[in-house]
Design an enzyme around this catalytic site. Structure first.
Site, PDB file in Angstrom:
ATOM      1  N   SER A   1       0.402  -0.490  10.504  1.00  0.00           N
ATOM      2  CA  SER A   1       1.527  -1.010   9.740  1.00  0.00           C
ATOM      3  C   SER A   1       2.304  -1.975  10.622  1.00  0.00           C
ATOM      4  O   SER A   1       2.385  -1.796  11.833  1.00  0.00           O
ATOM      5  CB  SER A   1       2.419   0.152   9.305  1.00  0.00           C
ATOM      6  OG  SER A   1       3.746  -0.287   9.119  1.00  0.00           O
TER       7      SER A   1
ATOM      8  N   GLU B   1      -9.222   1.588   0.052  1.00  0.00           N
ATOM      9  CA  GLU B   1      -8.266   1.271  -1.026  1.00  0.00           C
ATOM     10  C   GLU B   1      -8.684  -0.022  -1.722  1.00  0.00           C
ATOM     11  O   GLU B   1      -8.672  -0.130  -2.952  1.00  0.00           O
ATOM     12  CB  GLU B   1      -6.858   1.110  -0.457  1.00  0.00           C
ATOM     13  CG  GLU B   1      -6.256   2.399   0.057  1.00  0.00           C
ATOM     14  CD  GLU B   1      -4.917   2.150   0.730  1.00  0.00           C
ATOM     15  OE1 GLU B   1      -3.893   2.466   0.142  1.00  0.00           O
ATOM     16  OE2 GLU B   1      -4.905   1.627   1.856  1.00  0.00           O
TER      17      GLU B   1
ATOM     18  N   LYS C   1       1.204   4.437  12.046  1.00  0.00           N
ATOM     19  CA  LYS C   1       0.354   4.432  10.848  1.00  0.00           C
ATOM     20  C   LYS C   1      -1.088   4.013  11.109  1.00  0.00           C
ATOM     21  O   LYS C   1      -1.373   3.147  11.910  1.00  0.00           O
ATOM     22  CB  LYS C   1       0.937   3.473   9.798  1.00  0.00           C
ATOM     23  CG  LYS C   1       2.205   3.922   9.137  1.00  0.00           C
ATOM     24  CD  LYS C   1       2.062   5.177   8.288  1.00  0.00           C
ATOM     25  CE  LYS C   1       1.214   4.987   7.062  1.00  0.00           C
ATOM     26  NZ  LYS C   1       1.901   4.250   5.988  1.00  0.00           N
TER      27      LYS C   1
ATOM     28  N   HIS D   1      -9.807  19.806 -11.207  1.00  0.00           N
ATOM     29  CA  HIS D   1      -8.390  19.420 -11.443  1.00  0.00           C
ATOM     30  C   HIS D   1      -7.662  19.162 -10.125  1.00  0.00           C
ATOM     31  O   HIS D   1      -6.445  19.306 -10.050  1.00  0.00           O
ATOM     32  CB  HIS D   1      -7.625  20.484 -12.241  1.00  0.00           C
ATOM     33  CG  HIS D   1      -8.363  20.990 -13.432  1.00  0.00           C
ATOM     34  ND1 HIS D   1      -8.222  20.439 -14.689  1.00  0.00           N
ATOM     35  CD2 HIS D   1      -9.274  21.989 -13.555  1.00  0.00           C
ATOM     36  CE1 HIS D   1      -9.003  21.087 -15.547  1.00  0.00           C
ATOM     37  NE2 HIS D   1      -9.667  22.029 -14.874  1.00  0.00           N
TER      38      HIS D   1
END
Ligand code: ARG
Length: 464
Positions: A282, A295, A288, A161
């Site tokens: 970024s 992804e 970043k 979980h």
């Protein structure tokens, strides 16, 4: 009405030429040109068989083979012009053959239909893709064994979980992926085995009246045998659906891995460092480092699943045998092959340079009362029934939360409040190493078991 100029090879009974819109709508050569090598190999095998059975003369066979070789070289060199007017790769090559050698070329299509021709091409293409994907999977499996080896002994929280559950070895987690991709490899090999039966000679759908020899072409083209029913064969795309479902499973596994890498590379987890060359910055936030590649891999899973659904939907409700709908089988397959080939190559390279933050992972095992199950097992050994032990440990955990402590920080006197059977030996049981190493059941995270699993994995890869 818009019409297009040329008369088709099948146009004998037609009084009109094809509408330009129809031509553009129905062409497949813009993508099925990828099958040209298989188409030429299939045609050469077919011609050889026709000659062996007296349907072609020996000199006609020589002309056909030489011309097909020349056409192949022209396509290889990028000098062949595929024409949309000729619809598909099969017609383009056959027309080029006839243009070169005339009547001998026009005899090639005896005892064959485009329906068995396209199936034989597609199967040979898929067979090669199965082999290539199995090799790529081997590299990925190998990368996981290296990660297990490099991180042997390091611990991390195991989750259920997405809540900290029990401490495990990092190597155990890596070998979990090894198992997933091993099953994928087996599935791919199985898919290859089932698809490797030759459709050639089933002709349009009823078989051929000419004295053809299906076994001869099957053997020449490397098939393990023949499909058994010409009607089934002409409209069958089960093999492509099976291939796409195996690819879907592979990409699901890649997606789960990607998700973990996204999570683990957050500041919140900080378990891994992804190689810079697979990340992006970024355009506005200079600090970043984004895990774009994984992804995208997670996202591209949608494409692969979509392709499977596309083909399943195309097949649903098709009457026997061939229907032109089947031409729509190719683009989802080609797209999937491109996607999965890139995904597997990239992930193998990324995993090679994946750095685990072992210290941070070990630290994460020290919070969250992760050895609570070990305490319950300890009580079981001391003859407390498990359900009662569970309740006792639950109370101890609530006490820890209340006091802001972890289980190993409780004094013996504190433990005694919950159960009189707890003694000094409890502290060894509550240590992370003690916990991990106690889990020596087959398939468990105990160091001995994991080392054994790694050895088995390495042996399996070496014996390939
Ligand atoms: N381009 C077609 C396909 O990919 C080839 C078979 C055409 N057969 C036919 N009967 N029209 O399915």
């Amino acid at each position: 009405m818009q019409k297009s100029g040329s008369k088709k090879m099948w146009g004998g009974r037609f009084s009109e030429t094809t509408a330009a819109s129809m031509e553009a709508y129905s062409e497949s050569v813009s993508y099925d040109y990828r099958l040209y090598k298989y188409d030429i190999a299939g045609s050469k095998a077919h011609a050889t068989m026709l000659a062996a059975n007296g349907i072609l003369k020996e000199d006609e066979l020589q002309q056909i083979v030489a011309a097909l070789d020349a056409i192949e070289q022209e396509i290889d060199a990028g000098e062949f012009t595929f024409s949309q007017e000729l619809e598909d790769v099969h017609m383009n090559i056959e027309k080029a053959l006839i243009d070169r050698i005339g009547p001998a070329g026009a005899r090639l299509h005896s005892g064959r239909s485009r329906n068995d021709q396209v199936a034989v091409d597609f199967k040979m293409y898929l067979r090669d893709q199965c082999d290539a994907i199995i090799t790529l999977l081997d590299n990925v499996r190998c990368a996981f064994t290296s990660l297990a080896e490099k991180n042997m002994g390091a611990v991390m929280p195991g989750y259920t979980h997405l809540q900290r559950a029990q401490p495990v070895l990092v190597a155990h987690h890596m070998l979990a992926y090894y198992e997933m991709f091993t099953r994928d490899s087996q599935r791919m090999a199985d898919c290859r085995k089932r698809l490797n039966l030759s459709p050639l000679g089933c002709a349009a759908m009823a078989g051929s009246g000419l004295p053809i020899d299906r076994n001869q072409t099957a053997q020449a083209l490397g098939f393990d045998g023949l499909t058994a029913n010409s009607m089934d064969t002409s409209g069958d795309r089960d093999y492509a659906i099976e291939f796409l479902s195996v690819c879907t499973m592979i990409h699901l596994h890649l997606s789960r891995l990607s998700e973990e890498l996204v999570l683990w590379s957050t500041q919140e987890f900080d378990f891994v460092r992804l190689p810079d060359r697979f990340c992006t910055g970024s355009s506005i936030m200079p600090q970043k480092k984004n895990p774009d590649i994984v992804e995208l891999m997670r996202g591209k899973t949608g494409r692969v699943v979509g392709s499977l659904i596309t083909l399943i939907t195309i097949m649903k409700g098709l009457p026997l045998t061939y229907n032109r709908d089947l031409q729509e089988d190719k683009e989802p397959v080609f797209d999937t092959v491109e996607t999965i080939t890139a995904s597997l190559s990239i992930i193998a390279e990324l995993l090679e340079d994946l750095q685990f933050n072992q210290e941070k992972m070990a630290k994460a095992t020290e919070t969250g009362c992760m050895t609570a199950t070990d305490l319950a097992d300890y009580l079981v050994i001391k003859e407390v029934p498990f359900r009662k032990a569970h309740a006792i440990v639950g109370q101890a955990v609530a006490y820890c939360i209340d006091k802001g402590k972890e289980l190993p920080e409780l004094t013996l006197a504190e433990f005694k409040q919950f159960s009189a059977v707890i003694e000094d030996d409890v502290y060894q049981v509550l240590s992370i190493d003690g916990s991990v190493n106690s889990r020596n059941s087959i398939g468990g995270t105990g160091l001995l078991r994991v080392k054994e699993a790694l050895e088995n994995a390495k042996q399996a890869l070496a014996s390939k």
